[in-house]
Design a protein around this motif. Structure first.
Motif, PDB file in Angstrom:
ATOM      1  N   GLN A   1       0.861  -1.164   0.000  1.00 38.15           N
ATOM      2  CA  GLN A   1       0.000   0.000   0.000  1.00 38.15           C
ATOM      3  C   GLN A   1       0.899   1.215   0.000  1.00 38.15           C
ATOM      4  O   GLN A   1       1.563   1.515   0.978  1.00 38.15           O
ATOM      5  CB  GLN A   1      -0.901  -0.031   1.231  1.00 38.15           C
ATOM      6  CG  GLN A   1      -1.927   1.055   1.240  1.00 38.15           C
ATOM      7  CD  GLN A   1      -2.872   0.889   2.391  1.00 38.15           C
ATOM      8  OE1 GLN A   1      -2.963  -0.163   3.000  1.00 38.15           O
ATOM      9  NE2 GLN A   1      -3.589   1.929   2.707  1.00 38.15           N
TER      10      GLN A   1
ATOM     11  N   PHE B   1       5.174 -12.353   3.669  1.00 42.25           N
ATOM     12  CA  PHE B   1       4.466 -11.084   3.552  1.00 42.25           C
ATOM     13  C   PHE B   1       5.311 -10.020   2.843  1.00 42.25           C
ATOM     14  O   PHE B   1       4.762  -9.075   2.270  1.00 42.25           O
ATOM     15  CB  PHE B   1       3.967 -10.610   4.912  1.00 42.25           C
ATOM     16  CG  PHE B   1       2.799 -11.430   5.413  1.00 42.25           C
ATOM     17  CD1 PHE B   1       1.696 -11.666   4.611  1.00 42.25           C
ATOM     18  CD2 PHE B   1       2.809 -11.975   6.678  1.00 42.25           C
ATOM     19  CE1 PHE B   1       0.622 -12.428   5.054  1.00 42.25           C
ATOM     20  CE2 PHE B   1       1.745 -12.741   7.133  1.00 42.25           C
ATOM     21  CZ  PHE B   1       0.648 -12.959   6.323  1.00 42.25           C
TER      22      PHE B   1
ATOM     23  N   VAL C   1      -4.439  -3.552  -0.605  1.00 43.77           N
ATOM     24  CA  VAL C   1      -3.954  -4.015   0.685  1.00 43.77           C
ATOM     25  C   VAL C   1      -3.702  -5.515   0.695  1.00 43.77           C
ATOM     26  O   VAL C   1      -3.199  -6.035   1.665  1.00 43.77           O
ATOM     27  CB  VAL C   1      -4.928  -3.651   1.832  1.00 43.77           C
ATOM     28  CG1 VAL C   1      -4.994  -2.153   1.999  1.00 43.77           C
ATOM     29  CG2 VAL C   1      -6.303  -4.228   1.591  1.00 43.77           C
ATOM     30  N   SER C   2      -4.070  -6.203  -0.384  1.00 47.95           N
ATOM     31  CA  SER C   2      -3.891  -7.643  -0.431  1.00 47.95           C
ATOM     32  C   SER C   2      -3.468  -8.061  -1.831  1.00 47.95           C
ATOM     33  O   SER C   2      -3.934  -7.506  -2.819  1.00 47.95           O
ATOM     34  CB  SER C   2      -5.204  -8.347  -0.069  1.00 47.95           C
ATOM     35  OG  SER C   2      -5.089  -9.731  -0.304  1.00 47.95           O
TER      36      SER C   2
ATOM     37  N   ARG D   1       2.357  -6.646   7.258  1.00 48.57           N
ATOM     38  CA  ARG D   1       1.263  -6.735   6.292  1.00 48.57           C
ATOM     39  C   ARG D   1       0.263  -5.602   6.461  1.00 48.57           C
ATOM     40  O   ARG D   1      -0.278  -5.075   5.496  1.00 48.57           O
ATOM     41  CB  ARG D   1       0.528  -8.062   6.427  1.00 48.57           C
ATOM     42  CG  ARG D   1      -0.542  -8.217   5.358  1.00 48.57           C
ATOM     43  CD  ARG D   1      -1.119  -9.608   5.336  1.00 48.57           C
ATOM     44  NE  ARG D   1      -1.771  -9.855   4.080  1.00 48.57           N
ATOM     45  CZ  ARG D   1      -3.086  -9.752   3.907  1.00 48.57           C
ATOM     46  NH1 ARG D   1      -3.874  -9.428   4.896  1.00 48.57           N
ATOM     47  NH2 ARG D   1      -3.609 -10.002   2.719  1.00 48.57           N
TER      48      ARG D   1
ATOM     49  N   GLU E   1       4.448 -10.498  -0.676  1.00 46.88           N
ATOM     50  CA  GLU E   1       3.182  -9.818  -0.959  1.00 46.88           C
ATOM     51  C   GLU E   1       3.406  -8.323  -1.173  1.00 46.88           C
ATOM     52  O   GLU E   1       2.857  -7.731  -2.101  1.00 46.88           O
ATOM     53  CB  GLU E   1       2.174 -10.039   0.174  1.00 46.88           C
ATOM     54  CG  GLU E   1       0.853  -9.335  -0.085  1.00 46.88           C
ATOM     55  CD  GLU E   1      -0.124  -9.431   1.063  1.00 46.88           C
ATOM     56  OE1 GLU E   1      -1.328  -9.541   0.776  1.00 46.88           O
ATOM     57  OE2 GLU E   1       0.307  -9.370   2.228  1.00 46.88           O
ATOM     58  N   GLN E   2       4.241  -7.724  -0.314  1.00 51.54           N
ATOM     59  CA  GLN E   2       4.546  -6.297  -0.468  1.00 51.54           C
ATOM     60  C   GLN E   2       5.143  -6.027  -1.850  1.00 51.54           C
ATOM     61  O   GLN E   2       4.794  -5.050  -2.501  1.00 51.54           O
ATOM     62  CB  GLN E   2       5.546  -5.850   0.606  1.00 51.54           C
ATOM     63  CG  GLN E   2       5.056  -6.000   2.029  1.00 51.54           C
ATOM     64  CD  GLN E   2       4.167  -4.870   2.435  1.00 51.54           C
ATOM     65  OE1 GLN E   2       4.501  -3.721   2.225  1.00 51.54           O
ATOM     66  NE2 GLN E   2       3.031  -5.182   3.020  1.00 51.54           N
TER      67      GLN E   2
ATOM     68  N   PHE F   1      -2.696 -14.891   0.543  1.00 52.86           N
ATOM     69  CA  PHE F   1      -2.115 -14.009   1.549  1.00 52.86           C
ATOM     70  C   PHE F   1      -3.137 -13.678   2.638  1.00 52.86           C
ATOM     71  O   PHE F   1      -2.797 -13.610   3.818  1.00 52.86           O
ATOM     72  CB  PHE F   1      -1.588 -12.731   0.896  1.00 52.86           C
ATOM     73  CG  PHE F   1      -0.417 -12.980  -0.009  1.00 52.86           C
ATOM     74  CD1 PHE F   1       0.864 -13.127   0.508  1.00 52.86           C
ATOM     75  CD2 PHE F   1      -0.587 -13.080  -1.382  1.00 52.86           C
ATOM     76  CE1 PHE F   1       1.939 -13.376  -0.321  1.00 52.86           C
ATOM     77  CE2 PHE F   1       0.485 -13.317  -2.216  1.00 52.86           C
ATOM     78  CZ  PHE F   1       1.754 -13.468  -1.686  1.00 52.86           C
ATOM     79  N   ASP F   2      -4.400 -13.480   2.237  1.00 57.41           N
ATOM     80  CA  ASP F   2      -5.456 -13.207   3.222  1.00 57.41           C
ATOM     81  C   ASP F   2      -5.655 -14.402   4.154  1.00 57.41           C
ATOM     82  O   ASP F   2      -5.809 -14.236   5.365  1.00 57.41           O
ATOM     83  CB  ASP F   2      -6.779 -12.887   2.514  1.00 57.41           C
ATOM     84  CG  ASP F   2      -6.720 -11.583   1.741  1.00 57.41           C
ATOM     85  OD1 ASP F   2      -5.866 -10.732   2.058  1.00 57.41           O
ATOM     86  OD2 ASP F   2      -7.533 -11.423   0.810  1.00 57.41           O
TER      87      ASP F   2
ATOM     88  N   ALA G   1      -2.784 -14.697   6.547  1.00 60.15           N
ATOM     89  CA  ALA G   1      -2.883 -13.624   7.542  1.00 60.15           C
ATOM     90  C   ALA G   1      -3.952 -13.945   8.591  1.00 60.15           C
ATOM     91  O   ALA G   1      -3.746 -13.717   9.789  1.00 60.15           O
ATOM     92  CB  ALA G   1      -3.188 -12.297   6.864  1.00 60.15           C
ATOM     93  N   ARG G   2      -5.088 -14.485   8.141  1.00 61.45           N
ATOM     94  CA  ARG G   2      -6.145 -14.860   9.104  1.00 61.45           C
ATOM     95  C   ARG G   2      -5.662 -15.962  10.041  1.00 61.45           C
ATOM     96  O   ARG G   2      -5.884 -15.905  11.254  1.00 61.45           O
ATOM     97  CB  ARG G   2      -7.407 -15.302   8.372  1.00 61.45           C
ATOM     98  CG  ARG G   2      -8.310 -14.168   7.963  1.00 61.45           C
ATOM     99  CD  ARG G   2      -9.684 -14.644   7.522  1.00 61.45           C
ATOM    100  NE  ARG G   2      -9.637 -15.517   6.359  1.00 61.45           N
ATOM    101  CZ  ARG G   2      -9.591 -15.094   5.103  1.00 61.45           C
ATOM    102  NH1 ARG G   2      -9.592 -13.815   4.837  1.00 61.45           N
ATOM    103  NH2 ARG G   2      -9.561 -15.958   4.103  1.00 61.45           N
TER     104      ARG G   2
END
Length: 171
Positions: free
Chosen positions: A2, A156, A10-11, A76, A159-160, A16-17, A20-21
């Motif tokens: 972001q 993560f 953001v994802s 994240r 992901e970034q 990845f979601d 993260a959960r």
């Protein structure tokens, strides 16, 4: 990644979601267990002059777990410290390249640390090392948190990096 705190993706996707959960659930569970254990130990010591004996060891392991997994979630969630007043002065394209450079450097560091701590864990496992504590915990059990934590941070970071290739609405 972001690029602006108010806009942008953001994802990088459902994988990845989901991770993260799961990380959030595990971290919350360990935090609740940690607080419960500390409160129980304080109650037993203060009220009954009795100690569980193993609470300090387990809380130490829990703190390490929460530190690594919480740092991954903070990364994240863009809650890590950044020098916003400098970062925001760069044009969007330059800012993305700066973030990519940071992510690549951090990713290399995480991979190296994950690899080295994995070697440490496997060494303790193969030699049958135990902690010199009340529980006599096999050392590989708490040590495995280190390569897992560095790997989660690296995950993560990937992901970034992926998110820097998406255009934000402000550029």
């Amino acid at each position: 990644m972001q690029l602006d705190s108010k806009t942008g993706p953001v994802s990088a996707g459902p994988l990845f979601d989901g991770v993260a959960r799961l990380t959030g659930l595990l971290t919350a569970t360990v935090l609740v267990a940690l607080v419960s254990l500390v409160c129980l130990e304080a109650l037993l010591r203060g009220g009954f002059n009795y100690s569980l004996g193993f609470a300090e060891e387990l809380t130490g392991y829990g703190v390490v777990f929460i530190t690594f997994f919480g740092a991954a979630l903070a990364l994240r969630g863009h809650a890590m410290f950044q020098v916003h007043f400098l970062l925001q002065r760069w044009p969007g394209g330059a800012r993305r390249w700066l973030v990519r450079a940071f992510v690549l450097i951090a990713l290399v560091i995480c991979v190296i640390l994950a690899w080295k701590t994995k070697d440490l864990t496997l060494s303790s496992f193969s030699r049958g090392k135990f902690a010199p504590t009340v529980l006599r915990t096999p050392l590989w059990i708490p040590q495995i948190m280190l390569p897992l934590g560095f790997s989660l941070l690296a995950f993560f970071l990937v992901e970034q990096m992926l998110l820097t290739f998406r255009k934000s609405g402000t550029e």
